[in-house]
Design a protein around this motif. Structure first.
Motif, PDB file in Angstrom:
ATOM      1  N   SER A 165     -55.426 -96.664  49.712  1.00 55.97           N
ATOM      2  CA  SER A 165     -54.032 -96.723  48.795  1.00 55.97           C
ATOM      3  C   SER A 165     -53.133 -97.540  49.834  1.00 55.97           C
ATOM      4  O   SER A 165     -52.548 -98.701  49.551  1.00 55.97           O
ATOM      5  CB  SER A 165     -53.602 -95.674  48.351  1.00 55.97           C
ATOM      6  OG  SER A 165     -52.332 -95.807  47.570  1.00 55.97           O
ATOM      7  N   THR A 166     -53.011 -96.977  51.079  1.00 57.90           N
ATOM      8  CA  THR A 166     -52.273 -97.802  52.225  1.00 57.90           C
ATOM      9  C   THR A 166     -52.503 -99.127  52.177  1.00 57.90           C
ATOM     10  O   THR A 166     -51.917-100.042  52.446  1.00 57.90           O
ATOM     11  CB  THR A 166     -51.924 -96.914  53.171  1.00 57.90           C
ATOM     12  OG1 THR A 166     -51.491 -95.571  53.046  1.00 57.90           O
ATOM     13  CG2 THR A 166     -51.205 -97.373  54.239  1.00 57.90           C
ATOM     14  N   TYR A 168     -54.470-101.171  50.408  1.00 59.33           N
ATOM     15  CA  TYR A 168     -54.179-101.880  49.235  1.00 59.33           C
ATOM     16  C   TYR A 168     -52.631-102.450  48.965  1.00 59.33           C
ATOM     17  O   TYR A 168     -52.422-103.442  48.860  1.00 59.33           O
ATOM     18  CB  TYR A 168     -54.477-101.320  47.856  1.00 59.33           C
ATOM     19  CG  TYR A 168     -56.148-101.431  47.557  1.00 59.33           C
ATOM     20  CD1 TYR A 168     -56.669-102.665  47.715  1.00 59.33           C
ATOM     21  CD2 TYR A 168     -56.701-100.152  47.149  1.00 59.33           C
ATOM     22  CE1 TYR A 168     -58.002-102.683  47.043  1.00 59.33           C
ATOM     23  CE2 TYR A 168     -57.974-100.228  46.858  1.00 59.33           C
ATOM     24  CZ  TYR A 168     -58.606-101.482  47.082  1.00 59.33           C
ATOM     25  OH  TYR A 168     -59.911-101.370  46.711  1.00 59.33           O
ATOM     26  N   GLN A 169     -51.842-101.204  49.465  1.00 59.11           N
ATOM     27  CA  GLN A 169     -50.412-101.715  49.568  1.00 59.11           C
ATOM     28  C   GLN A 169     -50.009-102.763  50.432  1.00 59.11           C
ATOM     29  O   GLN A 169     -49.220-103.656  50.271  1.00 59.11           O
ATOM     30  CB  GLN A 169     -49.608-100.265  49.761  1.00 59.11           C
ATOM     31  CG  GLN A 169     -49.637 -99.338  48.659  1.00 59.11           C
ATOM     32  CD  GLN A 169     -48.925 -98.124  49.020  1.00 59.11           C
ATOM     33  OE1 GLN A 169     -48.420 -97.760  50.043  1.00 59.11           O
ATOM     34  NE2 GLN A 169     -48.949 -97.081  47.909  1.00 59.11           N
TER      35      GLN A 169
END
Length: 197
Positions: A165-166, A168-169
């Motif tokens: 997720s990090t 992708y962010q």
């Protein structure tokens, strides 16, 4: 029709020891219970408490109850004025030596074999119970190890998901910050038709 009762079924547990009662022994030795008891009373010095003892009325009633429920027929001897003697394996052997009949000797051998068979059965049962207990303990440890492994995998999965997720962010943030490259001019001659395109 009353069924035949084996020697092993005449061995009971009283006060934590396996015993046979005087009337069962008298039946097996083919003597009257009264004669058997008289022989024992005349030779009490040969029967210490670990060889023979008189059972209490409560112990006798418990035995009668368990015998009735086990054999579903009335096994009792009616009312008793005197409680029966209970003989341990050693007491049975001592008794056979006092009675001195061929039947008593043969029955003593059979009874001793029955005691030994019961002891072997109990020992093998205890051994099996110990092995089963050890297997249960091992299974419990494996279950706990599996639970801990599953928790670790779940924790790892959450960590990996958080890192993905990090990432992708970070990619999204980079794509917003990156300005589109300026349009370059074409090299060559410019004609009036180029504007129309």
């Amino acid at each position: 029709m009353e069924r035949e009762i084996s020697i092993q079924e005449r061995i009971y547990e009283v006060r934590g020891v396996r015993v046979m009662l005087d009337y069962d022994l008298a039946l097996l030795y083919q003597v009257e219970t009264k004669v058997l008891k008289q022989t024992v009373r005349r030779n009490l010095e040969r029967f210490p408490s670990d060889f023979m003892f008189e059972i209490t009325e409560g112990e006798y009633n418990s035995l009668i109850f368990s015998m009735r429920s086990q054999f579903v027929t009335t096994y009792g001897r009616g009312g008793r004025r005197y409680m029966p003697f209970a003989f341990t394996e050693h007491g049975v052997i001592m008794l056979a030596g006092l009675l001195r009949s061929e039947m008593a000797i043969q029955m003593s051998i059979n009874i001793t074999r029955a005691f030994i068979a019961m002891r072997n059965y109990i020992m093998s049962t205890r051994s099996i119970e110990a092995e089963l207990s050890e297997l249960r303990a091992r299974l419990h440890l494996l279950e706990r190890a599996d639970e801990e492994t599953l928790e670790a995998v779940n924790d790892l999965s959450e960590d990996v998901r958080a890192e993905i997720s990090t990432i992708y962010q970070a990619i999204a943030a980079l794509s917003v910050k990156v300005n589109p490259p300026p349009q370059q001019r074409k090299i060559g001659f410019k004609t009036g038709n180029d504007d129309e395109k």
